[in-house]
Scaffold this motif. Structure first.
Motif: not given
Ligand code: GLC
Length: 472
Positions: A115-116, A153, A155-156
């Protein structure tokens, strides 16, 4: 492609058909009503989320991507539904909610790095008002929608792998593809910088608070196509229709991987010929539009455009080139409801989600119990009464679904009198008078369909009416 000019029927599972008397629609109920869709002639149905969820956002807060919420049934019920749909030549699309999970999804506790997070909130806003950040144990997590919907997220790589697994799971079970939720929120600025002040209008309706910001960092990051490619990879040639809440001029990066994007400029256009024309012009200047004029977020045709214009709205929706999404209930001219005693959606969208009305009984044939939201007006508006009435909205919609297959390729917008929207599709001309007075029609020709008898008299198109003609 089967979806190229398909009509895709949006089912809001909670409100379509209840089969067990608990007052909430379910998958068995949908299965029971498939003949209605086959009779209507649509090619596919899209199910708003059916996954286990605490329902803070009515299923758009997913707690398990690979299950069915008990209120809707079981995975077996889903398999049965897909098989029964297939027997009738109907495809089933699911709703993919990739940008956020429910706060109750085990991932949130087990994999916080999916998560962000931030030590301090920035100025990003939640779609439902207020900050997009909430604090937990001294840190702040991002939620582009309700606080109960933390953003993933993308980008993970672990998030991507988990989502690819989910996508393949339903494709293997026979889904034909997905409507992709809120996809402009998939990737944000990697440095989580503030949204700068707005220097131009966003291009679609946003809240007053949001309108002050450029909304360039909180969404729509430049590397979105790379992430979408991973979604495409898992879905193969399944259809992907994106809920891209951006003006069509900004669709291109999304259409590198998605098949279509909803044309929100048209959905938000006021019912007035010049505005409609501008929206159609903008959204057809490049391929990629999926048409939608109503849904569970913005309300129904009758209420949005006025009862007097609802049939013309259906005419426009179903005669533009490209896939068209028809929201359950619009085929009978169902109006938005008043909401209920209990508020389910804090953003005020209960009124767009009242149950389907199948017959004139007090529960509309929707349930044998007490409906979760009251029926709007089953006595005056229901499928049973309209089915055999050639002048009903239902008959008109069914005729349009049939007729659209005969319309030629392409679209040519025509010049017409003020207040008249007109376009040609091959040999056919579509004309709609959006005003309360008679107007000169851009076409004589042979009448193929009218929104009401006598809409076209000679070269005059009646107030609030529409027509399809053939020839000049
Ligand atoms: C989409 C859905 C809406 C939901 C939101 C957050 O816009 O259509 O109902 O609240 O995404 O998932």
């Amino acid at each position: 492609m089967w979806w190229q000019d398909a009509v895709i029927y949006q089912i809001y599972p909670r409100s379509f058909q209840d089969s067990d008397g608990d007052g909430i629609g379910d998958l068995r109920g949908i299965e029971r009503r498939l003949d209605h869709l086959a009779w209507l002639g649509v090619e596919a149905l899209w199910l708003s989320p059916i996954y286990p969820s605490p329902m803070y956002d009515m299923g758009y807060d997913v707690a398990d991507y690979k299950g069915v919420d008990p209120v809707f049934g079981t995975l077996d019920d889903f398999d049965r539904l897909v098989a029964a749909a297939r027997e009738r030549g109907l495809r089933v699309l699911l709703d993919l909610v990739p940008c956020h999970t429910s706060i109750e999804h085990p991932w949130f506790g087990e994999n916080p790095d999916w998560y962000i997070w931030r030590d301090e909130p920035n100025n990003w806003l939640s779609a439902f008002g207020g900050s997009a950040w909430s604090s937990l144990n001294g840190h702040w997590y991002l939620h582009s929608f309700y606080p109960e919907q933390p953003d993933l997220d993308w980008r993970n790589p672990d998030v991507i792998a988990a989502m690819q697994d989910v996508l393949a799971f339903w494709m293997d079970r026979g889904a034909a593809g997905y409507r992709v939720d809120a996809i402009d929120r998939l990737l944000k600025d990697p440095e989580l910088r503030d949204d700068p002040p707005a220097s131009e209008a966003f291009g679609l309706p946003v809240s007053d608070e949001e309108a002050k910001l450029a909304l360039t960092n909180s969404r729509n990051a430049p590397d979105t196509p790379a992430a979408l490619a991973r979604i495409r990879e898992a879905v193969g040639d399944g259809v992907l229709i994106g809920e891209v809440y951006l003006p069509s001029a900004k669709w291109q990066p999304y259409l590198e991987q998605l098949d279509r994007a909803f044309a929100f400029e048209l959905l938000h256009a006021p019912w007035e010929a010049a505005g409609l024309r501008r929206a159609i012009e903008a959204t057809t200047s490049r391929p990629g539009a999926a048409w939608v004029l109503s849904n569970h977020d913005f309300g129904r045709l009758v209420t949005r455009f006025g009862a007097e214009n609802a049939r013309s709205a259906a005419l426009v929706l179903l005669t533009l080139p490209g896939p068209a999404f028809l929201y359950q209930g619009d085929e009978i001219g169902l109006a938005d409801g008043p909401g209920g005693e209990h508020v389910y959606d804090r953003a005020g969208r209960d009124r767009f989600r009242h149950p389907m009305q199948w017959d004139p009984s007090p529960t509309g044939g929707f349930t044998t119990g007490e409906a979760w939201l009251p029926l709007v007006d089953p006595q005056s508006t229901n499928v049973e009464a309209q089915r055999d009435d050639p002048r009903s909205t239902l008959s008109l919609v069914r005729d349009l679904v049939t007729l659209r297959k005969l319309l030629g390729d392409g679209l040519e917008l025509l010049d017409a009198a003020q207040g008249v929207l007109a376009y040609r599709r091959g040999d056919h001309t579509v004309a709609v008078n959006t005003t309360a007075e008679d107007r000169p029609a851009p076409t004589g020709g042979h009448v193929v369909l009218e929104t009401r008898p006598g809409a076209l008299r000679g070269r005059t198109l009646g107030a609030h009416s529409g027509v399809i003609t053939m020839g000049l």
